[in-house]
Design a protein around this motif. Structure first.
Motif, mmCIF file in Angstrom:
data_model
loop_
_atom_site.group_PDB
_atom_site.id
_atom_site.type_symbol
_atom_site.label_atom_id
_atom_site.label_comp_id
_atom_site.label_asym_id
_atom_site.label_seq_id
_atom_site.Cartn_x
_atom_site.Cartn_y
_atom_site.Cartn_z
ATOM 1 N N LEU A 151 0.838 -1.204 0.000
ATOM 2 C CA LEU A 151 0.000 0.000 0.000
ATOM 3 C C LEU A 151 0.871 1.252 0.000
ATOM 4 O O LEU A 151 0.580 2.236 -0.685
ATOM 5 N N GLU A 152 1.963 1.194 0.754
ATOM 6 C CA GLU A 152 2.887 2.334 0.802
ATOM 7 C C GLU A 152 3.443 2.611 -0.603
ATOM 8 O O GLU A 152 3.558 3.753 -1.028
ATOM 9 N N ALA B 114 -3.865 2.995 7.046
ATOM 10 C CA ALA B 114 -4.768 2.307 7.979
ATOM 11 C C ALA B 114 -6.203 2.372 7.469
ATOM 12 O O ALA B 114 -6.954 1.395 7.558
ATOM 13 N N ALA B 115 -6.594 3.533 6.932
ATOM 14 C CA ALA B 115 -7.961 3.687 6.437
ATOM 15 C C ALA B 115 -8.227 2.731 5.275
ATOM 16 O O ALA B 115 -9.292 2.106 5.204
ATOM 17 N N VAL B 116 -7.253 2.609 4.377
ATOM 18 C CA VAL B 116 -7.454 1.711 3.232
ATOM 19 C C VAL B 116 -7.446 0.250 3.682
ATOM 20 O O VAL B 116 -8.255 -0.563 3.218
ATOM 21 N N VAL C 228 -10.537 -2.336 2.822
ATOM 22 C CA VAL C 228 -10.472 -3.586 2.060
ATOM 23 C C VAL C 228 -10.398 -4.794 2.994
ATOM 24 O O VAL C 228 -10.227 -5.923 2.532
ATOM 25 N N GLY C 229 -10.509 -4.556 4.284
ATOM 26 C CA GLY C 229 -10.605 -5.666 5.223
ATOM 27 C C GLY C 229 -9.312 -6.431 5.428
ATOM 28 O O GLY C 229 -9.328 -7.637 5.653
ATOM 29 N N LEU C 230 -8.174 -5.760 5.357
ATOM 30 C CA LEU C 230 -6.903 -6.468 5.515
ATOM 31 C C LEU C 230 -6.101 -5.956 6.709
ATOM 32 O O LEU C 230 -4.897 -6.184 6.798
ATOM 33 N N THR C 231 -6.768 -5.277 7.640
ATOM 34 C CA THR C 231 -6.044 -4.703 8.776
ATOM 35 C C THR C 231 -5.233 -5.768 9.515
ATOM 36 O O THR C 231 -4.067 -5.557 9.852
ATOM 37 N N ALA C 232 -5.842 -6.931 9.709
ATOM 38 C CA ALA C 232 -5.152 -7.975 10.469
ATOM 39 C C ALA C 232 -3.972 -8.551 9.697
ATOM 40 O O ALA C 232 -3.081 -9.163 10.270
ATOM 41 N N GLN C 233 -3.962 -8.350 8.372
ATOM 42 C CA GLN C 233 -2.899 -8.917 7.538
ATOM 43 C C GLN C 233 -1.785 -7.909 7.239
ATOM 44 O O GLN C 233 -0.871 -8.219 6.463
ATOM 45 N N ALA C 234 -1.841 -6.723 7.812
ATOM 46 C CA ALA C 234 -0.954 -5.637 7.391
ATOM 47 C C ALA C 234 0.514 -6.048 7.342
ATOM 48 O O ALA C 234 1.241 -5.657 6.435
ATOM 49 N N GLY C 235 0.949 -6.850 8.317
ATOM 50 C CA GLY C 235 2.367 -7.185 8.390
ATOM 51 C C GLY C 235 2.738 -8.454 7.646
ATOM 52 O O GLY C 235 3.905 -8.848 7.638
ATOM 53 N N ARG C 236 1.768 -9.101 7.014
ATOM 54 C CA ARG C 236 2.082 -10.366 6.338
ATOM 55 C C ARG C 236 2.563 -10.108 4.917
ATOM 56 O O ARG C 236 2.234 -9.096 4.304
ATOM 57 N N LEU C 237 3.318 -11.070 4.412
ATOM 58 C CA LEU C 237 3.777 -10.930 3.031
ATOM 59 C C LEU C 237 2.597 -11.108 2.082
ATOM 60 O O LEU C 237 1.757 -11.990 2.278
ATOM 61 N N GLN D 88 -6.701 -10.020 -4.344
ATOM 62 C CA GLN D 88 -7.545 -9.147 -5.168
ATOM 63 C C GLN D 88 -7.900 -7.876 -4.384
ATOM 64 O O GLN D 88 -7.868 -6.773 -4.923
ATOM 65 N N TRP D 89 -8.226 -8.056 -3.106
ATOM 66 C CA TRP D 89 -8.593 -6.885 -2.303
ATOM 67 C C TRP D 89 -7.386 -5.978 -2.092
ATOM 68 O O TRP D 89 -7.508 -4.754 -2.094
ATOM 69 N N LEU D 90 -6.238 -6.609 -1.881
ATOM 70 C CA LEU D 90 -5.031 -5.790 -1.707
ATOM 71 C C LEU D 90 -4.792 -4.956 -2.967
ATOM 72 O O LEU D 90 -4.459 -3.764 -2.878
ATOM 73 N N GLU D 91 -5.004 -5.571 -4.110
ATOM 74 C CA GLU D 91 -4.764 -4.809 -5.336
ATOM 75 C C GLU D 91 -5.756 -3.652 -5.442
ATOM 76 O O GLU D 91 -5.390 -2.545 -5.848
ATOM 77 N N ILE D 92 -6.995 -3.896 -5.049
ATOM 78 C CA ILE D 92 -7.967 -2.792 -5.048
ATOM 79 C C ILE D 92 -7.525 -1.722 -4.039
ATOM 80 O O ILE D 92 -7.600 -0.518 -4.304
ATOM 81 N N GLY D 93 -7.010 -2.188 -2.895
ATOM 82 C CA GLY D 93 -6.491 -1.243 -1.899
ATOM 83 C C GLY D 93 -5.358 -0.398 -2.463
ATOM 84 O O GLY D 93 -5.263 0.808 -2.196
ATOM 85 N N MET D 94 -4.502 -1.028 -3.262
ATOM 86 C CA MET D 94 -3.396 -0.277 -3.871
ATOM 87 C C MET D 94 -3.944 0.806 -4.795
ATOM 88 O O MET D 94 -3.437 1.923 -4.842
ATOM 89 N N LEU D 95 -5.009 0.466 -5.523
ATOM 90 C CA LEU D 95 -5.617 1.485 -6.384
ATOM 91 C C LEU D 95 -6.129 2.641 -5.537
ATOM 92 O O LEU D 95 -5.965 3.811 -5.891
ATOM 93 N N LEU D 96 -6.739 2.301 -4.409
ATOM 94 C CA LEU D 96 -7.309 3.369 -3.579
ATOM 95 C C LEU D 96 -6.222 4.281 -3.034
ATOM 96 O O LEU D 96 -6.434 5.482 -2.878
ATOM 97 N N MET D 97 -5.040 3.723 -2.739
ATOM 98 C CA MET D 97 -3.939 4.546 -2.253
ATOM 99 C C MET D 97 -3.538 5.601 -3.288
ATOM 100 O O MET D 97 -2.975 6.625 -2.944
ATOM 101 N N GLN D 98 -3.818 5.300 -4.556
ATOM 102 C CA GLN D 98 -3.481 6.261 -5.609
ATOM 103 C C GLN D 98 -4.476 7.409 -5.660
ATOM 104 O O GLN D 98 -4.299 8.337 -6.426
#
Ligand code: ATP
Ligand code: MG
Lengths: 362, 273
Positions: free
Chosen positions: B124-125, B151-153, B157-166, B176-186
């Motif tokens: 996301l960063e 944190a908001a994104v 996308v419902g990945l807060t618990a996974q933030a530190g995982r690869l 798929q959700w992470l990729e959508i999250g990446m779009l939102l970061m843009q």
């Protein structure tokens, strides 16, 4: 002194720095303080050999930065190493002054031999240490920048890029072989006397060169480690693993590649510049395509994308080379090829990867 | 040279300085666009308009040209003919991929593409807008405001618990959700989402539908999808693409009664398998 977080978590890197610091203390002590007939005495030859390994290690780190992190398999990095070497060699040539065989105060011997009457323009300034030191970084950096600018902008990648990097170093080798180029042709630059007034054959100078090599390796390692732990480092990984994704996120992939490639070439140039006064010669053979391939093999053996692995691989493979070319010279190339195949098939993550896996299961 | 060093992001000669102007209510214009690959017309005189804040579904059989249409909008493929505008003023055909990304068009690939050796948070960063200049990239720290945005994104996308995982060890749906999250970061105005629910479980599909619906309004969203049930659950307006053209457009119920659409789906569909 506070260790920044990007380094604190890099245990292998800290170990490497500790080893370099220890070498920087022990090697001079064993050479200068231990009597020559004592079994623990380190000869000047050994000191220089170790210094050479450190230069190779820095070259390997520069290869790993572009290959391991950015996915660009450069098979031409020895060209940047050799260019840095030539730049410093030109300084050393001009330091000879009137002490050459022909006694010309300005022209190096090979130019007198070619009946040249004045110094070519591109040799001007190389009598100044600061200028030569600048060119050691600038010449390889600029070449890599221009090369990268064209190659990456045309989106040349993968095998094609590797092939044109080979072509680059090969073309440079042929060019430097020509006497008219003004770099000493076949024989290259040699018969150096001193640098900044210090005689190169003196033990003390050799120690200083060894220490400088250790320092350059530590600095180069730290610079690369820092770079890959920044956001830019993550962009590099994105480019390596999913280049279109990086583009559609808004990164100018070709600019990132060009800049990092040029930076890496500068590190290689620095390594070459420290290498030349230690071995006492630089000739077009350093541009040989095989040299660049060897550097990639060091990285593969040590573990690609780890930086520390590049150092480990460079030192181990070169130690093996020193030993093998002494004992069984004809075998070396086969051993090198076999090593590469073995590492690719059995140890895709190199020695460092193997150790990490051991560490994880233990 | 200094421009080159200071900007690793978009920019350069054609970079538009003005923000997107959607004052006429339309965010994306495709008019008379055609692309030919080796004599084969993948896109044939295609015209399509996407309203500001709309959620549009694009359906069509395999090879209809849906992905190619996204390639054109995002600058990957240059058409042989036609006009592609973002708002009233920005000619997308003058821009390349990074420039298009920077003016506010995000794209999710058909095959999920996240950076596997990086953590969810680092992915996301990486995608964060405004962090793409060299000076911004040469840092190892996250500012407080950036942390909040991530944190908001993550939450969204419902990945807060996974933030530190690869990212590489995430489940398919989570990627798929992470990729959508990446779009939102843009922070895009327009999201192009290619087959977001392929390979998802029904529960994951339901969450994805909620997510995409929640994005409409704030963003325009174009979703390409084969799964009719999913399309029914999210779309108000649907475009049917066939052989590189718009075959029909409207509410899904009307389209399903449209004989041309039935012909394309049932006729070809049966023949194909
Ligand atoms: N770069 C290319 N070169 C040649 N042909 C291409 C290229 N890209 C797409 N095509 C062709 O264009 C047509 C449209 O492809 P496209 O990927 O846009 O279809 P699609 O609607 O996304 O299909 P799917 O539902 O299978 O993803 C296909 O016949 C494809 O083979
Ligand atoms: Mg497609």
């Amino acid at each position: 002194m506070r260790v920044p977080s990007w380094l604190r978590s890099d245990r292998a890197g800290l170990a490497l720095l500790a080893v370099l610091a220890a070498l920087a203390l022990v090697v001079p002590a064993l050479n200068l303080l231990v009597a020559a007939d004592h079994p623990l005495h380190l000869s000047a030859y050994t000191v220089t050999l170790l210094g050479k390994y450190l230069c190779y290690a820095l070259l390997a780190v520069s290869v790993d930065l572009v290959w391991g992190y950015m996915g660009i398999l450069s098979l031409g990095h020895a060209a940047f190493f050799a260019l840095g070497g030539y730049c410093f060699g030109m300084y050393l040539m001009r330091q000879i002054g009137a002490r050459g065989v022909y006694g010309d105060p300005v022209l190096p011997d090979f130019m007198v031999f070619l009946n040249w009457t004045e110094l070519p323009w591109y040799w001007l300034g190389f009598d100044q240490f600061w200028f030569a030191a600048l060119m050691v970084l600038a010449a390889p950096g600029l070449l890599a920048f221009v090369f990268g600018w064209f190659a990456f902008r045309s989106r040349v990648s993968g095998v094609y890029l590797s092939i044109i990097t080979q072509a680059l170093t090969y073309a440079l080798m042929l060019a430097f072989f020509r006497n008219e180029m003004g770099f000493g042709g076949n024989n290259g630059l040699t018969d150096f006397k001193d640098a900044l007034g210090f005689p190169l054959h003196a033990d003390s100078t050799r120690i200083v060169l060894f220490l400088l090599s250790a320092l350059a390796l530590a600095g180069g390692y730290l610079a690369c480690r820092w770079l890959v732990s920044t956001r830019l480092g993550r962009v590099l990984v994105a480019i390596r693993d999913a280049e279109p994704r990086a583009r559609f996120l808004g990164y100018r992939v070709e600019r990132v590649k060009t800049l990092v490639f040029a930076f890496s070439a500068m590190l290689a140039g620095l390594a070459g510049a420290l290498y030349v006064p230690q071995v006492g010669i630089i000739n077009p053979g350093e541009f040989a395509p095989l040299n660049s391939i060897e550097a990639v093999i060091w990285v593969a053996v040590g573990g690609r994308g780890t930086l520390v692995g590049a150092v480990v691989g460079a030192v181990l493979v070169n130690y093996a080379k020193t030993w093998l070319t002494g004992a069984l010279p004809e075998v070396w190339l086969f051993a090198l090829g076999g090593l590469f195949v073995a590492v690719t098939l059995l140890l895709p993550r190199g020695l460092v990867g193997l150790l990490r896996r051991r560490g994880a299961t233990a | 040279m200094s421009e080159l060093i200071s900007e690793l992001d978009a920019g350069g000669m054609h970079a538009p300085v003005e923000p997107v102007d959607a004052s006429h209510g339309i965010l994306l214009y495709l008019e008379g666009v055609s692309v030919t690959f080796d004599g084969f017309k993948a896109i044939d005189n295609l015209s399509l308009y996407v309203a500001d804040g709309e959620l549009r579904c694009v359906i069509g059989p395999n090879g209809a040209g849906k992905t190619t249409m996204m390639d054109i909008i995002t600058g990957k493929t240059k058409p042989d003919a036609g006009r592609v505008f973002f708002g009233q003023t920005i000619d997308l055909l003058q821009l390349d991929e990074p420039a298009i990304a920077r003016i506010g068009i995000g794209r999710k690939f058909q095959k999920p593409t996240v950076i596997e050796p990086l953590t969810v948070l680092e992915n996301l960063e990486l995608a964060m807008s405004g962090a793409k200049r060299l000076r911004g990239l040469l840092t190892t720290r996250l500012a407080g405001a950036e942390r909040d945005r991530i944190a908001a994104v993550l939450e969204r996308v419902g990945l807060t618990a996974q933030a530190g995982r690869l990212a590489g060890i995430l489940a398919h749906g989570q990627k798929q959700w992470l990729e959508i999250g990446m779009l939102l970061m843009q922070e895009p105005r327009l999201l192009l989402v290619d087959e977001p629910v392929a390979g998802m479980t029904p529960a994951e599909m339901e969450r994805t539908a909620e997510l995409l619906k929640s994005l409409a309004g704030e963003h325009s969203v174009v979703v390409v999808e084969h799964d009719m049930g999913f399309v029914r659950s999210i779309a108000d307006k649907v475009t049917v693409l066939h052989q590189g053209r718009v075959l029909a457009e409207g509410a899904l119920e009307d389209l399903q009664a449209d004989p041309r659409v039935i012909e394309v789906y049932l006729g070809d569909g049966h023949a194909a398998g």
